[in-house]
Design an enzyme around this catalytic site. Structure first.
Site, mmCIF file in Angstrom:
data_model
loop_
_atom_site.group_PDB
_atom_site.id
_atom_site.type_symbol
_atom_site.label_atom_id
_atom_site.label_comp_id
_atom_site.label_asym_id
_atom_site.label_seq_id
_atom_site.Cartn_x
_atom_site.Cartn_y
_atom_site.Cartn_z
ATOM 1 C CB SER A 186 91.873 50.411 62.857
ATOM 2 O OG SER A 186 92.220 49.234 63.540
ATOM 3 C CG HIS A 214 93.038 54.339 61.374
ATOM 4 N ND1 HIS A 214 92.674 53.938 60.103
ATOM 5 C CD2 HIS A 214 93.561 53.243 61.974
ATOM 6 C CE1 HIS A 214 92.947 52.662 59.952
ATOM 7 N NE2 HIS A 214 93.487 52.215 61.073
ATOM 8 C CE LYS A 245 96.047 51.750 57.933
ATOM 9 N NZ LYS A 245 96.463 51.115 59.171
HETATM 10 C C1 LIG Z 1 97.348 50.056 59.453
HETATM 11 C C2 LIG Z 1 97.798 50.160 60.843
HETATM 12 C C3 LIG Z 1 99.121 49.911 61.188
HETATM 13 C C4 LIG Z 1 100.120 49.387 60.194
HETATM 14 O O1 LIG Z 1 100.549 50.366 59.300
HETATM 15 P P1 LIG Z 1 101.147 49.902 57.894
HETATM 16 O O2 LIG Z 1 101.890 51.100 57.423
HETATM 17 O O3 LIG Z 1 99.987 49.538 57.033
HETATM 18 O O4 LIG Z 1 102.035 48.731 58.160
HETATM 19 C C5 LIG Z 1 99.501 50.115 62.497
HETATM 20 N N1 LIG Z 1 98.618 50.530 63.430
HETATM 21 C C6 LIG Z 1 97.335 50.766 63.135
HETATM 22 C C7 LIG Z 1 96.404 51.238 64.200
HETATM 23 C C8 LIG Z 1 96.877 50.577 61.834
HETATM 24 O O5 LIG Z 1 95.597 50.787 61.559
#
Ligand SMILES: *Cc1c(COP(=O)(O)O)cnc(C)c1O
Length: 395
Positions: A186, A214, A245
């Site tokens: 990320s 992502h 996301k």
């Molecule tokens: C954002 C993210 C999460 C967490 O997801 P949420 O639904 O926002 O709690 C987990 N793993 C990665 C790689 C992320 O970027």
């Protein structure tokens, strides 16, 4: 005693915060005063928003809102209980079926968030007798999941497959082994070599666990994600993702074999002991999957914008990382300079928050540019011009 009343830990809190302030690491919340979109309003001013993970502009899309409101009107706001008690509505069941078919797996399970999915799943797959091999740049929720598992955890250097192979060979036969990796990292925007990692896992009898937070919605055919992109068998890996996301809503998920999902329903504590997601959110998630599958050109726009921006940033001689279009990073190095550039962009009405330790390693502070299919060429040009006029990178 201070005038805020009895607080025996006051000096602990203030000392700790002072350390952050002295090192340019202090963070505070910004109050956003508008819906999620490519511009963001803060303190009465509009900024071009390069900070959001809403890569396909679905968080404020009419389609999701309409479905969500329909369900809100009939089903209400709360789900009332955890899934195993009475919170698992037929909306859940439908969503889990759609998710499984989207991901090409036998089954799927929806969690309150991606964070909850990672800590709940990893901690139940392995225990003190087992081994976790985890990439050095994995997301914080993976790190926390590994800690909760209390398994022996070896952190391998970022994407170092030789290291991974040697470790797998060395520990073969010592309990169960789980190899854990983000698909797209990320804060770097690069992509793990999942086909090679999967082959290693298969050869050494380890289970592959990927976090496609992502990649889901963006990569692969119709946005099915990284496992589809690498053409791996969905039922043979554990696949985590999030609706928060590219899918523009909220909630984590796991996709995999029926047996895996049944095991998790009976063991994953962040699934069992947390209230089920609200019906209106489930409806939005369902519609997000429909949108992404029907492919209305959002992914293509995102890819076009992404390759253009990469080209321009490279042209400026900036140190850009990664491979994918929607997350681009300009590695600055010093935390102080990163913050200065971010402040400068802020003056130019562009919002790119500085990414600093502990999110990234010391001396690897950076600007993380998140693109959305809703950005246009003018937004990119404003950004490139601002970088150009800053000039003194690394100076
Ligand atoms: C954002 C993210 C999460 C967490 O997801 P949420 O639904 O926002 O709690 C987990 N793993 C990665 C790689 C992320 O970027």
């Amino acid at each position: 005693m201070s005038d805020s009343g009895y607080n025996p830990w006051e000096s602990f809190f203030s000392k700790s915060l002072l350390r952050y302030k002295d090192n340019d690491l202090y963070r505070s919340l910004k109050i956003v005063d508008c819906q999620q979109s490519k511009t963001i309003r803060i303190n009465g001013r509009d900024y071009v928003n390069f900070s959001s993970n809403d890569y396909l502009g679905l968080a404020n899309s009419g389609l999701l809102k309409t479905k969500s409101m329909e369900i809100l009107n009939t089903w209400g706001t709360g789900s009332g209980a955890s899934p195993l008690i009475s919170g698992h509505s037929k909306l859940y069941r439908q969503l889990e079926k759609s998710l499984a078919s989207f991901k090409g797996t036998e089954a799927g399970l929806v969690f309150p968030s991606g964070y909850a999915a990672n800590i709940g799943v990893i901690s139940q797959l392995v225990g003190p007798e087992d081994l976790i091999l985890s990439d050095a740049l994995n997301h914080a929720s993976i790190v926390d999941g590994c800690r909760l598992a209390r398994a022996k955890t070896l952190i391998y250097p970022h994407c170092d497959l030789d290291f991974l192979k040697n470790a797998l060979a060395k520990y073969q036969g010592h309990g169960k082994t789980l190899v854990v990796t983000d698909t797209i990292f990320s804060m770097d925007g690069d992509l793990a070599l999942l086909d090679e990692i999967f082959s290693l896992c298969r050869f050494y009898g380890a289970l592959l666990y990927v976090d496609d937070a992502h990649g889901t919605g963006v990569l692969g055919e119709n946005g099915k994600g990284s496992i589809d992109l690498f053409d791996l068998p969905g039922n043979e890996v554990v696949q985590i993702g999030t609706f928060s996301k590219a899918l523009g809503s909220m909630g984590g998920f796991v996709a995999g074999s029926k047996l895996l999902i049944d095991y998790l329903i009976n063991n994953a504590r962040s699934f069992i002991y947390s209230t089920a997601l609200p019906p209106a959110i489930l409806a939005a998630n369902q519609e997000a999957l429909n949108c992404v599958r029907s492919d209305d050109g959002r992914r293509e726009r995102l890819a076009r914008l992404g390759s253009l921006l990469r080209q321009k940033l490279k042209g400026l001689g900036l140190n850009i990382g990664g491979h994918v279009h929607h997350i681009q990073t300009v590695i600055v190095g010093s935390t102080k300079e990163t913050k200065l550039i971010s402040d400068y962009l802020w003056q130019k009405r562009i919002y790119i928050p500085p990414i600093r330790p502990p999110t990234v390693p010391k001396d690897k502070s950076r600007l993380r540019i998140s693109l959305s299919s809703e950005h246009d060429l003018e937004d990119l040009e404003a950004l490139v011009e601002a970088f150009e006029s800053w000039g003194g990178f690394g100076g």
